[in-house]
Structure formats: structure tokens, C-alpha cells
Design an enzyme around this catalytic site. Structure first.
Site, PDB file in Angstrom:
ATOM      1  N   LYS A  81     -13.539  26.180  36.914  1.00 11.17           N
ATOM      2  CA  LYS A  81     -13.572  25.895  38.352  1.00 11.17           C
ATOM      3  C   LYS A  81     -12.206  26.166  39.001  1.00 11.17           C
ATOM      4  O   LYS A  81     -12.124  26.788  40.048  1.00 11.17           O
ATOM      5  CB  LYS A  81     -14.008  24.446  38.563  1.00 11.17           C
ATOM      6  CG  LYS A  81     -14.263  24.072  40.008  1.00 11.17           C
ATOM      7  CD  LYS A  81     -14.998  22.764  40.124  1.00 11.17           C
ATOM      8  CE  LYS A  81     -14.216  21.581  39.591  1.00 11.17           C
ATOM      9  NZ  LYS A  81     -14.429  21.280  38.178  1.00 11.17           N
ATOM     10  N   THR A  83      -9.803  28.068  37.734  1.00  9.25           N
ATOM     11  CA  THR A  83      -9.578  29.503  37.595  1.00  9.25           C
ATOM     12  C   THR A  83     -10.290  30.265  38.708  1.00  9.25           C
ATOM     13  O   THR A  83      -9.728  31.191  39.308  1.00  9.25           O
ATOM     14  CB  THR A  83     -10.076  29.989  36.213  1.00  9.25           C
ATOM     15  OG1 THR A  83      -9.463  29.207  35.194  1.00  9.25           O
ATOM     16  CG2 THR A  83      -9.752  31.448  35.986  1.00  9.25           C
ATOM     17  N   ARG A 104      -5.689  19.885  42.582  1.00  7.35           N
ATOM     18  CA  ARG A 104      -5.150  18.627  42.062  1.00  7.35           C
ATOM     19  C   ARG A 104      -4.075  18.917  41.020  1.00  7.35           C
ATOM     20  O   ARG A 104      -4.053  19.972  40.398  1.00  7.35           O
ATOM     21  CB  ARG A 104      -6.262  17.792  41.428  1.00  7.35           C
ATOM     22  CG  ARG A 104      -7.294  17.284  42.415  1.00  7.35           C
ATOM     23  CD  ARG A 104      -8.453  16.639  41.696  1.00  7.35           C
ATOM     24  NE  ARG A 104      -9.140  17.591  40.838  1.00  7.35           N
ATOM     25  CZ  ARG A 104      -9.886  17.263  39.790  1.00  7.35           C
ATOM     26  NH1 ARG A 104     -10.046  16.001  39.457  1.00  7.35           N
ATOM     27  NH2 ARG A 104     -10.488  18.188  39.068  1.00  7.35           N
ATOM     28  N   LYS A 115      -8.589  18.199  26.876  1.00  5.15           N
ATOM     29  CA  LYS A 115      -8.904  19.192  27.896  1.00  5.15           C
ATOM     30  C   LYS A 115      -7.824  20.255  28.038  1.00  5.15           C
ATOM     31  O   LYS A 115      -8.088  21.417  28.331  1.00  5.15           O
ATOM     32  CB  LYS A 115      -9.125  18.489  29.242  1.00  5.15           C
ATOM     33  CG  LYS A 115      -9.539  19.420  30.382  1.00  5.15           C
ATOM     34  CD  LYS A 115      -9.823  18.602  31.631  1.00  5.15           C
ATOM     35  CE  LYS A 115     -10.293  19.507  32.770  1.00  5.15           C
ATOM     36  NZ  LYS A 115      -9.217  20.389  33.266  1.00  5.15           N
ATOM     37  N   ALA A 283     -12.732  12.790  38.792  1.00  2.00           N
ATOM     38  CA  ALA A 283     -13.984  12.650  39.544  1.00  2.00           C
ATOM     39  C   ALA A 283     -15.012  11.789  38.831  1.00  2.00           C
ATOM     40  O   ALA A 283     -15.990  11.380  39.445  1.00  2.00           O
ATOM     41  CB  ALA A 283     -14.579  14.029  39.821  1.00  2.00           C
ATOM     42  N   PHE A 311     -15.024  18.043  38.195  1.00  2.00           N
ATOM     43  CA  PHE A 311     -16.238  18.023  37.383  1.00  2.00           C
ATOM     44  C   PHE A 311     -17.407  18.699  38.108  1.00  2.00           C
ATOM     45  O   PHE A 311     -17.202  19.599  38.924  1.00  2.00           O
ATOM     46  CB  PHE A 311     -16.573  16.604  36.935  1.00  2.00           C
ATOM     47  CG  PHE A 311     -15.594  16.055  35.924  1.00  2.00           C
ATOM     48  CD1 PHE A 311     -15.298  16.742  34.755  1.00  2.00           C
ATOM     49  CD2 PHE A 311     -14.952  14.847  36.133  1.00  2.00           C
ATOM     50  CE1 PHE A 311     -14.392  16.246  33.827  1.00  2.00           C
ATOM     51  CE2 PHE A 311     -14.043  14.337  35.208  1.00  2.00           C
ATOM     52  CZ  PHE A 311     -13.776  15.044  34.059  1.00  2.00           C
ATOM     53  N   PHE A 391     -17.547  36.125  31.310  1.00  2.00           N
ATOM     54  CA  PHE A 391     -16.867  36.134  30.019  1.00  2.00           C
ATOM     55  C   PHE A 391     -17.288  37.383  29.250  1.00  2.00           C
ATOM     56  O   PHE A 391     -18.381  37.920  29.459  1.00  2.00           O
ATOM     57  CB  PHE A 391     -17.214  34.874  29.213  1.00  2.00           C
ATOM     58  CG  PHE A 391     -16.509  33.635  29.690  1.00  2.00           C
ATOM     59  CD1 PHE A 391     -15.383  33.158  29.044  1.00  2.00           C
ATOM     60  CD2 PHE A 391     -16.959  32.952  30.812  1.00  2.00           C
ATOM     61  CE1 PHE A 391     -14.726  32.020  29.481  1.00  2.00           C
ATOM     62  CE2 PHE A 391     -16.309  31.812  31.262  1.00  2.00           C
ATOM     63  CZ  PHE A 391     -15.186  31.345  30.598  1.00  2.00           C
ATOM     64  N   TRP A 419     -10.773  36.158  35.862  1.00  2.00           N
ATOM     65  CA  TRP A 419     -10.033  35.781  34.661  1.00  2.00           C
ATOM     66  C   TRP A 419      -9.384  37.021  34.034  1.00  2.00           C
ATOM     67  O   TRP A 419      -8.221  36.991  33.637  1.00  2.00           O
ATOM     68  CB  TRP A 419     -10.972  35.115  33.649  1.00  2.00           C
ATOM     69  CG  TRP A 419     -10.299  34.715  32.367  1.00  2.00           C
ATOM     70  CD1 TRP A 419      -9.599  33.570  32.123  1.00  2.00           C
ATOM     71  CD2 TRP A 419     -10.257  35.480  31.158  1.00  2.00           C
ATOM     72  NE1 TRP A 419      -9.116  33.572  30.839  1.00  2.00           N
ATOM     73  CE2 TRP A 419      -9.503  34.733  30.223  1.00  2.00           C
ATOM     74  CE3 TRP A 419     -10.777  36.722  30.775  1.00  2.00           C
ATOM     75  CZ2 TRP A 419      -9.268  35.179  28.936  1.00  2.00           C
ATOM     76  CZ3 TRP A 419     -10.535  37.171  29.491  1.00  2.00           C
ATOM     77  CH2 TRP A 419      -9.793  36.411  28.582  1.00  2.00           C
TER      78      TRP A 419
END
Length: 566
Positions: A81, A83, A104, A115, A283, A311, A391, A419
Site C-alpha cells: 500500500k 509502495t 505515516r 513487519k 489501524a 491495513f 509482481f 515497484w
């Protein structure tokens, strides 16, 4: 801006970030947004805070348009998210829209836990990546210290006569630290004799769950910040009357500790576009959005502002809309829902170790999760653009299943390759978002009314967003709701604390589970932040470290460079 100097896609994020050419932040801010040097407080060459006087001078300027980025239910594979938010920002700038991203700040708990960092990935990152992930301009330390000052003054008040007649058994204010440390969840303090304080039970929450963090991200200016801090209810008297931080006389000193931290942090993306990174509530246990101060300043500076909510859309986006928008009058002009083929496979029952193998059936089964999130966002009057974060192992057949699921919901799906390609790979997504920004604006429809009871608010979120049959309110939660309403806070919005891994309160329930019961175990009042936390299912406000924490892989090489940070 080219990527000729960067390692090939697939290299560690830290290597890509370290190879990026950073522009000095002060002249970059002036070039991009006409921000004068005197408006910035530099923290080295590549980071700065934006001063309040300058922010106030922007108040009469028109506001830009707001793009909210949210995602499907998170999985251990990661959906990207942040990224996507960074890549979209670079893509929008590439097609000619002056765009800034608001994110954030990462918490040290996840950075050293499971994480990892939260500065984006691949060629869609905010930099300096190491600084952002570690101690970033001291903001979280200031919030932790501000929280600790309240704790210290509270126990000091008990020690020196307890003039407020605080009942030690009814103290609701816990301590905080920005680290995953399960041993601190429940502790006993004041042991050792009369000079060591009053013996009582206590405990620690992680800093991102602190009400100070929530206030930090919802306050609009310093005056509002102090007023909200003063409103925090920390305990009750022996006659069960609420005791606030203002009663304790600590609101002024706490605000002083937060004064510098409260100024938004300005950094850049790999492609030298501007980013505010400020505040960081989770969140699943808080409201999951960056600071209002940063968001509103960005809207005065940029034509388009991209921001994210933590999230999945059932948590972060729901709270962004029902809490942040309700309190501030903000309203997204476009919404992006991030999805991956890998996430759909996992929602369809595939293990993380098997994600590299094509499994069209699992993608088809898992897409019910994506469709549920789409349907939920439509209940707010927002039709999302689905960004398929690409991906390398994604196959055409798997991608087609995601597209079919989006077609069935009558929403646009765009493949984004940010990405691997940075902003160039997000241009298609940027054009789709631009089209949505240019479309007529619809009214925002919130899930519940201010006038609903607290139980009704939880029930409406549970039924409309989680598709539960009903809620089961424990005796403790029912008593808490009754007490909160009796004190005059029943009009506040609800912040549901629950697992991020499922629509239900059971993290093992994948896909788009429905007809379940949401168990409401307890509730707490965050009077300063302006919401009531409903604790649903098993949820911890102080996480623990995994068996193999990321901290075991982080260190310095022989040249003093950080290694292992991801």
C-alpha cells in the site's frame, strides 16, 4: 529523473534507497512548491520540518484534491500500500500534476519485529529510508516522553497526598513505549516501600496505540493539541468522577514536549517528489492515518495529495472516513484500492511458500475479498480504482481473474509496475486516478450518525462493513458504553480495535466471511482524541516479538553502514 544509477529491481530496498540521488531538501522544497527556506527547520541536508507560521499563512489558499489509498485485507505476503502510494505520487507528477504524498511514520516495534520498515519498496520509496525507519526526527520519542510525563505526574500526585482523590483501582492511563515488549503488558509498580510510590497494577501499550499519538494525528494546531491533551481522562475518583490531564495540571508541559514534533516532516521520493511523513497510529488498534496537520498543509501546497490509511479498507479506510473525515471535513476526491495476485491466492487458501506457482482457481476464490472491499467503499459513495500491484510471478491468467472480479463490480482495474519501474510504471494508474479526480464529486455517506448509541455504531459497522449477523456485547463493554454515554460522550465516533487479518474477529477466517458474530469485549474512552475504542475479539495494544525478530538480522557492516533493514 532516471533510474540509471539504481540497482536492478529485486535488489534489497536499502541498497536501492542508498543508491538514489537525493536533492538537498531546502532548495528542492522551494523548486517544487515555492516553500521559502525560512519556513523550514532542517534536520540535516535531506529532512526538514515545516514551520507553523508558514502553515498558517497558507490558510487562505485553495485546497488541492485528495486521493485516499487503501487495500484488501493484509496478508503475510504484503500488499504494498505504501509502495503504491509513493509510486502513484511519482506517476501523477510524471503526467503533469503537482502531487505530494502524506504517509505515516514507521514504528520501531514492527521495524525490529516482523513487519519491517514502512518507507515503500523497490523503486517506489521515500528517502532517506534508514532515517525514516529509525528515530525519524525524534517524533515518536517525543510522543513517548509526553505520554510518560503524564504517567509520572499521575503517580507523583498519588505519592504527595492525592488531592484529587484519585482511586488507584480506577486509573485507566497506562504507560507507553515504541517497542514490541510483551513482558510489559501487565506490571506492578511502586514496590520497594513508602518512598517508592503507591503500589498498583499498571502496564504498557505500544506508543502507536497511545491516545497522545491519536491526538497528535487529529489536532489541527497547537491550541487544539493542548485542549485535546487536557481532555484526556486518566482515572476516576473514589466517587467515580472523571479525572483529566487538565485536572492534573500537566497539559501545558505535555504540549511543550510535543511542540517541535508536531511540525510535519518533509522528505522526498526516489524521484525527488515531495512527501510529508508525520504521525503513525496503527489501524487495528487506533485510527490508522497520518496527521491532519500534514494532510491539510499538503492540500494547500499541491494540486493533488495522495494519502493512505492503514491495513485493509475495513479498518484504515473505514476509520479515515468515519473518524478523520467526520472530525475535519476532509473528503477523498478519489480512492485507490490496492490488490495483489499474491494476496488473492492467500485469501483463496494458498500458503505463502506456494505463491510462486500459478493457481488461477485460488485467485478466483480469493477475489471475493477484493469484491467485498469494493462493495464496502461504495457504501461510502466512493467507487475505487483497483491498483493491481504487479509482481514478477503474476501470470496473465491470474491477472485476468482479478480483472473479471473488478468487471463484475463495475470498477476499473489498472496494472501498476511502480515497484520495478518507479513512476513510469504507475503512469496508467495515475491517468485512471486523474480521470476520477475530474469526474463529478458525490456526497460522502458515513456508516452511522452521531446521534446513534455507541452500541448502534458498532453494530452498523459490524453489519455493513464486516457483514456480521450481529454483535455480542460483554457485560464489561456494555457497562463501559453506558458510563461513556452518561458522561456525555455518546456522540463520539467509534474506533474498532480488532484483527486486521479478517473481516471477522477470527484471524483464521479468510476470504469474505459473513454471518459471523463480532464479540465486543470492552470499550475505552479517548475523550481527547474524540473517539471511543471498541475492543473486539482478541487484540493486543502491546505486540510481542516473533520467534525470529527482524532485529536479529539488523546491524552494521565493517564500514559502519546499516545492513538488514527492510
Amino acid at each position: 529523473m532516471t533510474h540509471d544509477n539504481l540497482p536492478a529491481p529485486g535488489a534489497p530496498d536499502i541498497d536501492i534507497a542508498r543508491a538514489a540521488v537525493m536533492a538537498p531538501i531546502v532548495p528542492l522544497a522551494e523548486t517544487k512548491f515555492d516553500i521559502p527556506a525560512k519556513a523550514l527547520v532542517p534536520y540535516g541536508h535531506f529532512k526538514a520540518k515545516l514551520g507553523f507560521d508558514y502553515i498558517q499563512s497558507l490558510s487562505n489558499k485553495p485546497s488541492g484534491k485528495l486521493v485516499l489509498v487503501t487495500a484488501v485485507t493484509p496478508t503475510p505476503a504484503g500488499e504494498g500500500k505504501t509502495t503504491t502510494s509513493v509510486g502513484l505520487t511519482d506517476g501523477l507528477n510524471r503526467i503533469g500534476l503537482k502531487t505530494m504524498v502524506c504517509l505515516r511514520e514507521p514504528s520501531l516495534g514492527p521495524v525490529f519485529g516482523m513487519k519491517g520498515g514502512a518507507a515503500g519498496g523497490g523503486r517506489a520509496q521515500v528517502i532517506p529510508m534508514e532515517d525514516i525507519n529509525l528515530h525519524f526526527n525524534g517524533d515518536f520519542h517525543a510522543i513517548t516522553s509526553a505520554h510518560a510525563l503524564i504517567s509520572a505526574m499521575l503517580d507523583n500526585h498519588l505519592q504527595w497526598g492525592n488531592a484529587l482523590d484519585i482511586d488507584p483501582r480506577r486509573i485507566s492511563w497506562r504507560r507507553a513505549i515504541d517497542m514490541n515488549d510483551r513482558a510489559l503488558r501487565n506490571i506492578t509498580i511502586g514496590m520497594g516501600g513508602p518512598t517508592e510510590g503507591v503500589v498498583r497494577e499498571d502496564g504498557f501499550d505500544i506508543t502507536v496505540a497511545s491516545e497522545i499519538m491519536a491526538i497528535f494525528c487529529l489536532a489541527t494546531n497547537l491550541k487544539d493539541l493542548q485542549a485535546r491533551i487536557g481532555d484526556i481522562i486518566i482515572a476516576k475518583t473514589r466517587k467515580k468522577a472523571p479525572v483529566t490531564v487538565r485536572d492534573l495540571g500537566a497539559d501545558g508541559a505535555v504540549t511543550v514536549l510535543l511542540k517541535d514534533a508536531f511540525q510535519p516532516n518533509l522528505v522526498q521520493t526516489i524521484e525527488q517528489n515531495m512527501a510529508f511523513i508525520h504521525g503513525g497510529p496503527f489501524a487495528n488498534i487506533a485510527h490508522g492515518c497520518n496527521s491532519v496537520v500534514a494532510t491539510q498543509a499538503a492540500l494547500k501546497l499541491a494540486d493533488v495529495v495522495v494519502t493512505e490509511a492503514g491495513f485493509g479498507a475495513d479498518l484504515g479506510a473505514e476509520k479515515f472516513l468515519n473518524i478523520k473525515c467526520r472530525q475535519t471535513g476532509l473528503r477523498p476526491d478519489a480512492l485507490v484500492l490496492v490488490c495483489t495476485v499474491r494476496a488473492m491466492k492467500m485469501q483463496g487458501g494458498v500458503k505463502k511458500t506456494k505463491l510462486g506457482k500459478e493457481n488461477v482457481d485460488a485467485v478466483r476464490d480469493g477475489c471475493v475479498n477484493l469484491q467485498r472491499h469494493i462493495q464496502n467503499m461504495k457504501t461510502f459513495g466512493l467507487t475505487p480504482v483497483v491498483a493491481l500491484n504487479h509482481f514478477v510471478h503474476d501470470t496473465n491468467a491470474e491477472i485476468e481473474e482479478v480483472r473479471k472480479a473488478c468487471d463484475a463490480e463495475n470498477v476499473e482495474m489498472v496494472i501498476s509496475r511502480h515497484w520495478a519501474e518507479g513512476g513510469a510504471g504507475a503512469e496508467d494508474l495515475a491517468r485512471a486516478v486523474q480521470a476520477r479526480l475530474d469526474a463529478p464529486k458525490t456526497d460522502l455517506k458515513l456508516t452511522y450518525k452521531d446521534s446513534d448509541s455507541l452500541t448502534e455504531k458498532v453494530q452498523k459497522v459490524a453489519k455493513k462493513i464486516y457483514r456480521a449477523t450481529d454483535i455480542a456485547v460483554s457485560k464489561e463493554a456494555a457497562a463501559a458504553f453506558k458510563s461513556i454515554e452518561k458522561m456525555g460522550f455518546g456522540h463520539l465516533p467509534i474506533c474498532i480495535a480488532k484483527t486486521q487479518a479478517s473481516f471477522s474477529t477470527d484471524p483464521t477466517q479468510l476470504g469474505a466471511t459473513c454471518d459471523h458474530i463480532v464479540e465486543v469485549r470492552d470499550a475505552t474512552l479517548n475523550a481527547g482524541a474524540g473517539f471511543v475504542v471498541a475492543i473486539c475479539g482478541t487484540i493486543l495494544r502491546m505486540p510481542g516479538l516473533p520467534r525470529h525478530p527482524a532485529a536479529l538480522d539488523i546491524g552494521l557492516d565493517d564500514d559502519g553502514q546499516i545492513i538488514g533493514l527492510a
